[in-house]
Write a protein that holds these residues in place. Structure first.
Motif, PDB file in Angstrom:
ATOM      1  N   ASP A 142      -6.486   8.225  -0.482  1.00 22.07           N
ATOM      2  CA  ASP A 142      -6.848   6.812  -0.616  1.00 22.07           C
ATOM      3  C   ASP A 142      -7.049   6.235   0.784  1.00 22.07           C
ATOM      4  OD1 ASP A 142      -6.764   3.968  -0.825  1.00 22.07           O
ATOM      5  OD2 ASP A 142      -5.628   4.093  -2.689  1.00 22.07           O
ATOM      6  N   ARG A 169       0.497   3.324  -3.272  1.00 21.08           N
ATOM      7  CA  ARG A 169      -0.844   3.911  -3.394  1.00 21.08           C
ATOM      8  C   ARG A 169      -1.004   5.099  -2.464  1.00 21.08           C
ATOM      9  NH1 ARG A 169      -5.217  -0.713  -2.612  1.00 21.08           N
ATOM     10  NH2 ARG A 169      -6.434   1.162  -2.078  1.00 21.08           N
ATOM     11  N   HIS A 171       0.786  -1.238   0.000  1.00 21.61           N
ATOM     12  CA  HIS A 171       0.000   0.000   0.000  1.00 21.61           C
ATOM     13  C   HIS A 171       0.815   1.284   0.000  1.00 21.61           C
ATOM     14  CE1 HIS A 171      -2.870  -3.068   1.437  1.00 21.61           C
ATOM     15  NE2 HIS A 171      -3.758  -2.328   0.827  1.00 21.61           N
TER      16      HIS A 171
END
Length: 377
Positions: free
Chosen positions: A236, A229, A226
Motif C-alpha cells: 500500500d 493499512r 495508516h
C-alpha cells in the motif's frame, strides 16, 4: 523559549534514492563505509543502494549490526572504517544500523572509550564537529533516527546509554518509501508503534517547543491513520509513505525529549539474556505510562484524543492496547519473553536514563516498577 533548530536536509519521496550520488559529492564523501545488518543483506536493498552511485559500488560493507547496537559492534566497524581509509558513512536499514553508524562516526573521529560521550555521564559537550558525516537511508518507518541527534548503544557492561549531540544528526536523510514496500507485517507493526510512541511522548514532554508539538501531533495523526493499512498490505504505497513521514516527524521532535516509555525500554533493550525489539517494547509499555502521566497533562491528553478522533472521555491507554492487539503484537512483557526477576533493576536503571528527565510526570524507581508490573501480564 529554548533554542529551536530544524535540523538537517531530507530528501523525501518515491525514487529519492537517486539523490545519493550527487549528495555524496556535495558532502565530499569519496570513500564511504556502508553500514547495514544481516537481515537487510538477505534482500536486494544493498545492491540497489550500490547501483545508485559509482562511489558505493565497491564501498566496504559492515553488516554485523546487532538488533540493539553494541559497543563491540561499533569498535569492529570503526576498525573496518580505518582499514579502508573511509571518510564518511552511509547507513541503510532500521534504527539499529543508523545508530551504529552514528557511533562509528563518533569513535572514528574522537578518542575513546565510547562511554566518555554518553549523555548521562556528561558526554554531550565532548562531542564536536569532527564527527564523520553520515547519510541515513531508512528502510523501516519507526525510529526517526535518520533525523535524530541520539544514538542508543549498549556498552560492554550491559548499560544501554544515549549518545546525544546535534553533531550526530545525519547530514542527509534519504527517505524513499519505495524501500519500505514489502516490509513484513510484524516488523511494520513494531516499527510503526515506535513512531507512534515517539509522537506521543515528545508531545507530552514538558519542554516548551510549539513547532515540535505541532509536528508530533501531525505525525501521530498520520501514524494512527495508516499503521493498520501498512501492516495488512505491505504494498500500500500511500500507507507506506504516510508511515515513513510519521517516523520522520517523530524524529524531528526528539529535541523535546522523550519520557518514561523510553526510560524503561532502553534498559530492557540492553538485556543480554533476551533480545527485545524496541518498537514492540514501546507498544507494550505505553498504556501503563499513559495511565501514570494523565494527571500531569490533562489538556494535552484532550488534544491527543481530538487528533485521534476519540471521545473526550476515551481511555487513551485502552486505545493503544487495542491497536497493539489488532496489529498482532505481543501485549505484555511476559509474552515478549522478558524475565520478571530483572524488573527491579530495570526500574532503577530507568531513573538514570536521560529520557526520564522529560517525562510528563516525575517518576521514582517505585513508580517505574509499578509501570513494569502493570505491563508484565
Amino acid at each position: 523559549m529554548a533554542t529551536i533548530t530544524y535540523l538537517t536536509t531530507v530528501q523525501f519521496g518515491f525514487g529519492e534514492l537517486k539523490a545519493i550520488a550527487p549528495s555524496l559529492t556535495d558532502l565530499k564523501i569519496a570513500r564511504p563505509l556502508i553500514v547495514a545488518d544481516r537481515g537487510l543483506a538477505a534482500t536486494d536493498l544493498i545492491e540497489r543502494l550500490r547501483a545508485a552511485s559509482p562511489v558505493l559500488g565497491n564501498a566496504p560493507l559492515f553488516v554485523d549490526t546487532p538488533t540493539n547496537p553494541t559497543e563491540e559492534a561499533v569498535e569492529a566497524a570503526v576498525a573496518l572504517y580505518h582499514e579502508h581509509g573511509c571518510d564518511g558513512l552511509v547507513a541503510i536499514g532500521g534504527g539499529s544500523p543508523i545508530d551504529l553508524a552514528k557511533g562509528v562516526a563518533l569513535l572514528a573521529s574522537h578518542d575513546g572509550p565510547l562511554e566518555t560521550y554518553a549523555a548521562i555521564l556528561g558526554g554531550i559537550p565532548k562531542i564536536t564537529s569532527k564527527v564523520a558525516p553520515v547519510i541515513a537511508v531508512p528502510t523501516t518507518a519507526g525510529t526517526g533516527s535518520e533525523v535524530g541527534r541520539a544514538a542508543l548503544i549498549t556498552l560492554k557492561d550491559g548499560r544501554k546509554l544515549g549518545f546525544i549531540s546535534p553533531y550526530l544528526i545525519p547530514k542527509l536523510a534519504i527517505c524513499d518509501p519505495e524501500l519500505t514496500l514489502g516490509l513484513p507485517a510484524g516488523l511494520t507493526a513494531a516499527t510503526g508503534m515506535d513512531a507512534l510512541t515517539h509522537c506521543i511522548e515528545t508531545y507530552l514532554s514538558p519542554r516548551e517547543n510549539p513547532p515540535a508539538e505541532a509536528i508530533a501531533l501531525d505525525g501521530l495523526k498520520r501514524a494512527a491513520g495508516h499503521i493498520e493499512r501498512a501492516t495488512s498490505d505491505g504494498c500500500d504505497r500511500e500507507a507506506r509513505k504516510e508511515m515513513l513521514m510519521a517516523a520522520l516527524q517523530g524524529g524531528l521532535t526528539f529535541q523535546k525529549g522523550l519520557g518514561a516509555v523510553h526510560a524503561l525500554s532502553h534498559p530492557l533493550g540492553g538485556l543480554k539474556q533476551v533480545s527485545l525489539h524496541h518498537g514492540t517494547l514501546n507498544a507494550v509499555l505505553l498504556p501503563a505510562v499513559l495511565r501514570f502521566n494523565e494527571s500531569a497533562a490533562a489538556a494535552k491528553y484532550a488534544e491527543i484524543r481530538r487528533v485521534l478522533g476519540l471521545p473526550n472521555d476515551a481511555d487513551l491507554a485502552g486505545w493503544v492496547a487495542g491497536l497493539t492487539q489488532r496489529l498482532g503484537l505481543p501485549g505484555t512483557l511476559s509474552q515478549m519473553g522478558a524475565p520478571r526477576e530483572v524488573l527491579p533493576a530495570i526500574a532503577e536503571a530507568a531513573t538514570q536514563d536521560h529520557s526520564s528527565a522529560t517525562n510528563a510526570r516525575s517518576a521514582s524507581a517505585a513508580d517505574y516498577l509499578a509501570m513494569l508490573e502493570a505491563s508484565f501480564g
